[in-house]
Design a protein around this motif. Structure first.
Motif, short mmCIF file in Angstrom:
data_model
loop_
_atom_site.label_atom_id
_atom_site.label_comp_id
_atom_site.label_asym_id
_atom_site.label_seq_id
_atom_site.Cartn_x
_atom_site.Cartn_y
_atom_site.Cartn_z
N GLN A 172 -41.07 -12.87 52.40
CA GLN A 172 -40.98 -11.52 51.81
C GLN A 172 -41.79 -11.44 50.52
O GLN A 172 -42.40 -10.41 50.24
CB GLN A 172 -39.52 -11.14 51.56
CG GLN A 172 -38.70 -10.92 52.82
CD GLN A 172 -39.17 -9.70 53.58
OE1 GLN A 172 -40.12 -9.76 54.36
NE2 GLN A 172 -38.49 -8.59 53.36
N ARG A 204 -44.52 -12.95 49.95
CA ARG A 204 -45.92 -12.79 50.37
C ARG A 204 -46.20 -11.33 50.73
O ARG A 204 -47.29 -10.82 50.48
CB ARG A 204 -46.25 -13.67 51.58
CG ARG A 204 -46.03 -15.14 51.34
CD ARG A 204 -46.95 -15.69 50.30
NE ARG A 204 -46.67 -17.12 50.14
CZ ARG A 204 -47.25 -17.88 49.29
NH1 ARG A 204 -48.17 -17.39 48.49
NH2 ARG A 204 -46.94 -19.15 49.18
N SER A 205 -45.20 -10.66 51.29
CA SER A 205 -45.36 -9.24 51.59
C SER A 205 -45.44 -8.42 50.31
O SER A 205 -46.23 -7.48 50.21
CB SER A 205 -44.19 -8.74 52.46
OG SER A 205 -44.19 -9.42 53.70
N LEU A 226 -38.72 -5.13 49.77
CA LEU A 226 -38.98 -6.40 50.47
C LEU A 226 -38.37 -7.55 49.68
O LEU A 226 -39.09 -8.39 49.14
CB LEU A 226 -40.49 -6.61 50.61
CG LEU A 226 -41.27 -5.49 51.29
CD1 LEU A 226 -42.75 -5.56 50.95
CD2 LEU A 226 -41.04 -5.56 52.79
#
Length: 176
Positions: free
Chosen positions: A67, A69-70, A158
């Motif tokens: 998450q 990385r998102s 996120l």
């Protein structure tokens, strides 16, 4: 042939005496010198401990999982390339460098902690861009930090795991 001193002229020694006692350097100048020395050490390839807050930056700490990385992808889109982020692979954390003073305005968040003064962080050398030690996931650029509002919104949408709260109560890793 020497030029005569005109009436009313003050010899240099008297002028210096009239100036009074030399003043102490401005405290901001001492801070600036410390900041410059610190940033030069980072540029020269040394891990360097830096005080948070002041005129540099605060740090938002999150987990470094999928998450996160998102969130990083969202921030890349928001900024046209995310501001500076350090990954600590040993602890599984990301350190997002945000504007100074953010920690004073940061409301509690379930998946992120914001620290400023009086804490410190160890910055990796600017050329360290891969593990195993803490490294620049997004390199530091002199012209930007990670903007707080979009970061907070992305962290809410996120939420990265693991949350740093419990770990921060027992150890701060590169942050003290």
């Amino acid at each position: 042939m020497s030029t005569p001193v005109t009436t009313g002229a003050v010899p240099m020694s008297q002028f210096v005496g009239l100036a009074g006692v030399a003043q102490e350097p401005d405290p901001d100048m001492a801070d600036l010198a410390e900041v410059i020395r610190t940033l030069l050490a980072v540029e020269m390839g040394h891990d360097t401990r830096v005080r948070l807050g002041g005129n540099l930056f605060d740090v938002v700490i999150t987990g470094a999982g999928l998450q996160a990385r998102s969130v990083l992808a969202v921030m890349d889109a928001v900024q046209g390339g995310c501001g500076p982020v350090i990954e600590d692979p040993e602890r599984g954390w990301l350190y997002w460098l945000v504007p100074p003073g953010t920690s004073r305005r940061w409301d509690p968040h379930t998946h992120a902690v914001c620290l400023g003064h009086p804490h410190t962080i160890t910055l990796p050398p600017l050329d360290r861009t891969a593990p195993p030690r803490p490294y620049w996931l997004r390199p530091s650029a002199s012209d930007r930090l990670v903007p707080t509002r979009p970061l907070r919104e992305a962290l809410t949408q996120l939420p990265p795991e693991p949350t740093p709260h419990a770990a921060l109560t027992t150890q701060l890793g590169g942050v003290t």
